[in-house]
Design a protein around this motif. Structure first.
Motif, PDB file in Angstrom:
ATOM      1  N   THR A 165       0.830  -1.204   0.000  1.00 37.92           N
ATOM      2  CA  THR A 165       0.000   0.000   0.000  1.00 37.92           C
ATOM      3  C   THR A 165       0.865   1.255   0.000  1.00 37.92           C
ATOM      4  O   THR A 165       0.622   2.199  -0.763  1.00 37.92           O
ATOM      5  CB  THR A 165      -0.930   0.014   1.224  1.00 37.92           C
ATOM      6  OG1 THR A 165      -1.787  -1.139   1.179  1.00 37.92           O
ATOM      7  CG2 THR A 165      -1.797   1.267   1.250  1.00 37.92           C
ATOM      8  N   ASP A 166       1.892   1.257   0.838  1.00 39.11           N
ATOM      9  CA  ASP A 166       2.777   2.425   0.935  1.00 39.11           C
ATOM     10  C   ASP A 166       3.560   2.662  -0.349  1.00 39.11           C
ATOM     11  O   ASP A 166       3.950   3.802  -0.634  1.00 39.11           O
ATOM     12  CB  ASP A 166       3.756   2.250   2.102  1.00 39.11           C
ATOM     13  CG  ASP A 166       3.066   2.299   3.457  1.00 39.11           C
ATOM     14  OD1 ASP A 166       1.915   2.775   3.525  1.00 39.11           O
ATOM     15  OD2 ASP A 166       3.672   1.839   4.453  1.00 39.11           O
ATOM     16  N   HIS A 167       3.818   1.591  -1.124  1.00 36.54           N
ATOM     17  CA  HIS A 167       4.646   1.713  -2.331  1.00 36.54           C
ATOM     18  C   HIS A 167       3.855   1.379  -3.596  1.00 36.54           C
ATOM     19  O   HIS A 167       4.452   1.012  -4.622  1.00 36.54           O
ATOM     20  CB  HIS A 167       5.853   0.774  -2.210  1.00 36.54           C
ATOM     21  CG  HIS A 167       6.776   1.110  -1.081  1.00 36.54           C
ATOM     22  ND1 HIS A 167       7.882   1.912  -1.242  1.00 36.54           N
ATOM     23  CD2 HIS A 167       6.748   0.769   0.235  1.00 36.54           C
ATOM     24  CE1 HIS A 167       8.499   2.046  -0.075  1.00 36.54           C
ATOM     25  NE2 HIS A 167       7.829   1.368   0.840  1.00 36.54           N
ATOM     26  N   LEU A 168       2.536   1.545  -3.521  1.00 39.71           N
ATOM     27  CA  LEU A 168       1.669   1.106  -4.616  1.00 39.71           C
ATOM     28  C   LEU A 168       2.032   1.732  -5.957  1.00 39.71           C
ATOM     29  O   LEU A 168       1.985   1.076  -6.998  1.00 39.71           O
ATOM     30  CB  LEU A 168       0.202   1.410  -4.277  1.00 39.71           C
ATOM     31  CG  LEU A 168      -0.852   0.818  -5.214  1.00 39.71           C
ATOM     32  CD1 LEU A 168      -0.768  -0.705  -5.228  1.00 39.71           C
ATOM     33  CD2 LEU A 168      -2.245   1.268  -4.811  1.00 39.71           C
ATOM     34  N   ALA A 209       8.656  -7.589 -11.508  1.00 36.41           N
ATOM     35  CA  ALA A 209       7.657  -7.320 -10.473  1.00 36.41           C
ATOM     36  C   ALA A 209       6.282  -7.165 -11.105  1.00 36.41           C
ATOM     37  O   ALA A 209       6.135  -6.665 -12.227  1.00 36.41           O
ATOM     38  CB  ALA A 209       8.016  -6.057  -9.691  1.00 36.41           C
ATOM     39  N   HIS A 210       5.278  -7.619 -10.369  1.00 37.53           N
ATOM     40  CA  HIS A 210       3.883  -7.493 -10.811  1.00 37.53           C
ATOM     41  C   HIS A 210       3.080  -6.853  -9.684  1.00 37.53           C
ATOM     42  O   HIS A 210       3.183  -7.259  -8.532  1.00 37.53           O
ATOM     43  CB  HIS A 210       3.292  -8.859 -11.155  1.00 37.53           C
ATOM     44  CG  HIS A 210       1.844  -8.808 -11.562  1.00 37.53           C
ATOM     45  ND1 HIS A 210       1.448  -8.528 -12.846  1.00 37.53           N
ATOM     46  CD2 HIS A 210       0.702  -8.983 -10.836  1.00 37.53           C
ATOM     47  CE1 HIS A 210       0.124  -8.545 -12.905  1.00 37.53           C
ATOM     48  NE2 HIS A 210      -0.351  -8.816 -11.700  1.00 37.53           N
ATOM     49  N   ARG A 211       2.264  -5.861 -10.032  1.00 40.53           N
ATOM     50  CA  ARG A 211       1.430  -5.182  -9.037  1.00 40.53           C
ATOM     51  C   ARG A 211      -0.003  -5.709  -9.114  1.00 40.53           C
ATOM     52  O   ARG A 211      -0.681  -5.555 -10.124  1.00 40.53           O
ATOM     53  CB  ARG A 211       1.438  -3.675  -9.277  1.00 40.53           C
ATOM     54  CG  ARG A 211       0.524  -2.902  -8.319  1.00 40.53           C
ATOM     55  CD  ARG A 211       0.670  -1.409  -8.539  1.00 40.53           C
ATOM     56  NE  ARG A 211       0.451  -1.050  -9.934  1.00 40.53           N
ATOM     57  CZ  ARG A 211       0.842   0.104 -10.490  1.00 40.53           C
ATOM     58  NH1 ARG A 211       1.477   0.985  -9.756  1.00 40.53           N
ATOM     59  NH2 ARG A 211       0.616   0.357 -11.760  1.00 40.53           N
ATOM     60  N   TRP A 212      -0.418  -6.347  -8.028  1.00 44.27           N
ATOM     61  CA  TRP A 212      -1.821  -6.747  -7.883  1.00 44.27           C
ATOM     62  C   TRP A 212      -2.542  -5.643  -7.104  1.00 44.27           C
ATOM     63  O   TRP A 212      -2.330  -5.493  -5.907  1.00 44.27           O
ATOM     64  CB  TRP A 212      -1.948  -8.061  -7.113  1.00 44.27           C
ATOM     65  CG  TRP A 212      -1.382  -9.267  -7.788  1.00 44.27           C
ATOM     66  CD1 TRP A 212      -0.129  -9.783  -7.652  1.00 44.27           C
ATOM     67  CD2 TRP A 212      -2.078 -10.143  -8.691  1.00 44.27           C
ATOM     68  NE1 TRP A 212       0.006 -10.913  -8.415  1.00 44.27           N
ATOM     69  CE2 TRP A 212      -1.171 -11.150  -9.064  1.00 44.27           C
ATOM     70  CE3 TRP A 212      -3.373 -10.155  -9.210  1.00 44.27           C
ATOM     71  CZ2 TRP A 212      -1.522 -12.174  -9.941  1.00 44.27           C
ATOM     72  CZ3 TRP A 212      -3.726 -11.161 -10.085  1.00 44.27           C
ATOM     73  CH2 TRP A 212      -2.813 -12.162 -10.451  1.00 44.27           C
ATOM     74  N   ARG A 213      -3.383  -4.892  -7.763  1.00 42.44           N
ATOM     75  CA  ARG A 213      -4.142  -3.863  -7.050  1.00 42.44           C
ATOM     76  C   ARG A 213      -5.218  -4.490  -6.160  1.00 42.44           C
ATOM     77  O   ARG A 213      -5.588  -3.933  -5.127  1.00 42.44           O
ATOM     78  CB  ARG A 213      -4.791  -2.890  -8.035  1.00 42.44           C
ATOM     79  CG  ARG A 213      -3.805  -1.932  -8.682  1.00 42.44           C
ATOM     80  CD  ARG A 213      -4.515  -0.819  -9.422  1.00 42.44           C
ATOM     81  NE  ARG A 213      -3.575   0.104 -10.009  1.00 42.44           N
ATOM     82  CZ  ARG A 213      -3.049   1.151  -9.385  1.00 42.44           C
ATOM     83  NH1 ARG A 213      -3.378   1.396  -8.134  1.00 42.44           N
ATOM     84  NH2 ARG A 213      -2.202   1.955  -9.999  1.00 42.44           N
TER      85      ARG A 213
END
Length: 311
Positions: A226-229, A260-264
């Motif tokens: 969350t802090d580095h979204l 890296a992959h971002r899962w929202r």
């Protein structure tokens, strides 16, 4: 009825299974290029060949008797196996986490790489509007089997009560780092967990049925994610790699892969409902976010919605 299901993860496919068995005609639509949902697998080409990463759900459990029967069948078919390293109840897909979902999708009419952006009312039928054009077919009923945040936007013009429930059920994000190395890191532990920065790190190549070089899936904690979204991927790769080296006590060599992959919408919330269905509008909602952040919850919610529709 002709029924459209938006979302072809485990929940949508579980719902489709029951509806098709009862004689309904079901069409599924998914924005992804292939099956998996939160059980997705990423394949990346390297000089050492293709390497697979289970970059979503790491394993699943089966505590409900009906779901246990389904998982046992997956085991008999060779698309799932126990993974003792993660616990006595842990199962994984074989040869990749998305194998059970892929097997389920094979028996259904699924349209991939199609993002549904809104519903259109055509007298007593529904039409789906894609990102570029409307879907030609008309449907008697529509099921939303997608993350709560996405469902809320689509539901709001037609079923504001369902939309409000979805909007209030917030998911936690997750940054996931995928690393592969030409040689073994020599780490005795295959799993690290519960670090303030890294919530989970596992040697993916240790799972049953996996091949190829040593690979790791490293998932940041919800708070760190969350802090580095909005960090860029290079920043995330560097920060999570450094932290993994620190907690594992090793100096990482140059990786074959570092991505890296971002899962929202990674870890779902939960509601007081197993599923929602409006019989007047013929609109239904299911997903793991209805019951809780477990793979099993997705299956239970999908089958619960199918029962509501059939009843």
């Amino acid at each position: 009825m002709k029924i459209a299901i938006i979302g072809s993860g485990l929940s949508g496919l579980a719902c489709a299974n029951q509806l098709v068995a009862a004689g309904h005609q079901v069409s599924l639509f998914d924005k992804a290029r292939g099956p998996g949902g939160r059980m997705s697998t990423r394949r990346i080409e390297t000089t050492a060949g293709d390497i697979s990463f289970d970059h979503g759900a790491q394993y699943f459990t089966a505590r409900d008797p009906d779901f246990q029967m389904i998982v046992d069948k997956w085991g008999d078919k060779g698309v799932a196996s126990r993974w003792p390293a993660a616990g006595t109840e842990a199962w994984v897909g074989v040869p990749s986490m998305n194998a059970p979902v892929k097997a389920l999708a094979t028996g259904h009419d699924v349209t991939w790489a199609t993002r549904i952006e809104k519903l259109l009312k055509r007298e007593n039928s529904w039409q789906l509007q894609g990102s570029t054009a409307a879907i030609d077919a008309l449907f008697d009923a529509v099921v939303f089997a997608i993350p709560a945040e996405q469902a809320a936007d689509l539901l709001k013009p037609w079923q504001p009560t369902f939309a409000a429930t979805a909007a209030a059920t917030v998911s936690e994000p997750c940054w996931t780092l995928m690393l592969a190395f030409e040689k073994s890191l020599g780490l005795e532990k295959p799993i690290f967990r519960d670090d303030p920065v890294i919530g989970w790190a596992a040697r993916n190549s240790d799972k049953p049925g996996r091949k190829g070089p040593e690979s790791w899936v490293i998932q940041a904690s919800p708070t760190w994610s969350t802090d580095h979204l909005e960090d860029n991927q290079d920043q995330v790769v560097t920060n999570l790699s450094d932290r993994f080296a620190e907690i594992s006590g090793t100096r990482l060599p140059e990786p074959l892969i570092a991505s890296a992959h971002r899962w929202r919408y990674a870890r779902s919330g939960r509601t007081q409902y197993s599923a929602l269905y409006d019989d007047d509008l013929k609109i239904g909602v299911c997903g793991d976010w209805m019951l809780g952040p477990r793979v099993e919850c997705a299956w239970l919610s999908g089958t619960a919605l199918a029962k509501m529709i059939l009843d």
